[in-house]
Design a protein around this motif. Structure first.
Motif, mmCIF file in Angstrom:
data_model
loop_
_atom_site.group_PDB
_atom_site.id
_atom_site.type_symbol
_atom_site.label_atom_id
_atom_site.label_comp_id
_atom_site.label_asym_id
_atom_site.label_seq_id
_atom_site.Cartn_x
_atom_site.Cartn_y
_atom_site.Cartn_z
ATOM 1 N N LYS A 1 0.821 -1.210 0.000
ATOM 2 C CA LYS A 1 0.000 0.000 0.000
ATOM 3 C C LYS A 1 0.857 1.262 0.000
ATOM 4 O O LYS A 1 0.517 2.256 -0.640
ATOM 5 N N LYS A 2 1.980 1.241 0.700
ATOM 6 C CA LYS A 2 2.870 2.410 0.755
ATOM 7 C C LYS A 2 3.423 2.754 -0.618
ATOM 8 O O LYS A 2 3.718 3.911 -0.896
ATOM 9 N N ILE A 3 3.548 1.756 -1.474
ATOM 10 C CA ILE A 3 4.083 1.959 -2.814
ATOM 11 C C ILE A 3 2.977 2.359 -3.796
ATOM 12 O O ILE A 3 3.149 3.270 -4.590
ATOM 13 N N VAL A 4 1.822 1.684 -3.725
ATOM 14 C CA VAL A 4 0.798 1.848 -4.759
ATOM 15 C C VAL A 4 -0.424 2.650 -4.330
ATOM 16 O O VAL A 4 -1.188 3.088 -5.185
ATOM 17 N N GLY A 5 -0.659 2.794 -3.043
ATOM 18 C CA GLY A 5 -1.836 3.506 -2.564
ATOM 19 C C GLY A 5 -2.994 2.578 -2.240
ATOM 20 O O GLY A 5 -2.990 1.401 -2.578
ATOM 21 N N LYS A 6 -3.982 3.142 -1.564
ATOM 22 C CA LYS A 6 -5.132 2.376 -1.079
ATOM 23 C C LYS A 6 -5.965 1.726 -2.196
ATOM 24 O O LYS A 6 -6.335 0.562 -2.071
ATOM 25 N N PRO A 7 -6.293 2.431 -3.294
ATOM 26 C CA PRO A 7 -7.134 1.791 -4.327
ATOM 27 C C PRO A 7 -6.519 0.518 -4.919
ATOM 28 O O PRO A 7 -7.203 -0.492 -5.072
ATOM 29 N N LYS A 8 -5.234 0.558 -5.225
ATOM 30 C CA LYS A 8 -4.565 -0.639 -5.790
ATOM 31 C C LYS A 8 -4.470 -1.738 -4.740
ATOM 32 O O LYS A 8 -4.550 -2.921 -5.065
ATOM 33 N N GLN A 9 -4.285 -1.351 -3.474
ATOM 34 C CA GLN A 9 -4.235 -2.342 -2.401
ATOM 35 C C GLN A 9 -5.588 -3.059 -2.313
ATOM 36 O O GLN A 9 -5.636 -4.281 -2.239
ATOM 37 N N LEU A 10 -6.671 -2.306 -2.341
ATOM 38 C CA LEU A 10 -8.011 -2.905 -2.276
ATOM 39 C C LEU A 10 -8.287 -3.804 -3.478
ATOM 40 O O LEU A 10 -8.917 -4.850 -3.342
ATOM 41 N N GLU A 11 -7.796 -3.399 -4.626
ATOM 42 C CA GLU A 11 -7.949 -4.211 -5.838
ATOM 43 C C GLU A 11 -7.273 -5.576 -5.651
ATOM 44 O O GLU A 11 -7.848 -6.619 -5.969
ATOM 45 N N LEU A 12 -6.071 -5.569 -5.110
ATOM 46 C CA LEU A 12 -5.354 -6.825 -4.851
ATOM 47 C C LEU A 12 -6.072 -7.661 -3.801
ATOM 48 O O LEU A 12 -6.218 -8.875 -3.955
ATOM 49 N N ILE A 13 -6.525 -7.028 -2.731
ATOM 50 C CA ILE A 13 -7.238 -7.751 -1.674
ATOM 51 C C ILE A 13 -8.479 -8.425 -2.249
ATOM 52 O O ILE A 13 -8.736 -9.606 -1.981
ATOM 53 N N ASN A 14 -9.255 -7.701 -3.051
ATOM 54 C CA ASN A 14 -10.464 -8.277 -3.652
ATOM 55 C C ASN A 14 -10.127 -9.432 -4.586
ATOM 56 O O ASN A 14 -10.855 -10.425 -4.637
ATOM 57 N N GLU A 15 -9.032 -9.320 -5.290
ATOM 58 C CA GLU A 15 -8.586 -10.405 -6.169
ATOM 59 C C GLU A 15 -8.238 -11.648 -5.345
ATOM 60 O O GLU A 15 -8.615 -12.768 -5.699
ATOM 61 N N LEU A 16 -7.544 -11.455 -4.239
ATOM 62 C CA LEU A 16 -7.176 -12.586 -3.374
ATOM 63 C C LEU A 16 -8.417 -13.197 -2.717
ATOM 64 O O LEU A 16 -8.506 -14.421 -2.581
#
Length: 92
Positions: A58-73
């Protein structure tokens, strides 16, 4: 960057330094590294380790990309309730 491409486990260590010049590549390598780690996880401790990596991501990509990855997992690992529980803790 070439070293990290060949040894993806070092992405956590070098991501902050490389992101300025290789943003898209760093994001993609980091995401794949997390997905590979998740694929081999099998217990709550491993899942917590994956979630720790996601927090650093998240520190690298930000919250939206982090949430995208979480939803994918979440979609990939619906049959791992402990993992879903750990992912839910960081999704908030």
């Amino acid at each position: 960057m070439e070293y990290v491409k060949d040894n993806t486990r070092y992405i956590e260590e070098y991501a902050e330094k490389l992101v300025k010049h290789y943003k898209e590549e760093v994001i993609e390598i980091y995401k794949e590294y997390i997905k590979d780690t998740a694929r081999t996880s099998s217990n709550r401790r491993d899942y917590q380790g994956v979630c720790h990596k996601i927090r650093r991501y998240k520190k690298i990509v930000g919250k939206p990309k982090q949430l995208e990855l979480i939803n994918e997992l979440i979609a990939l690992y619906r049959k791992r309730p402990a993992f879903l529980d750990e992912l839910g803790k960081i999704k908030k």
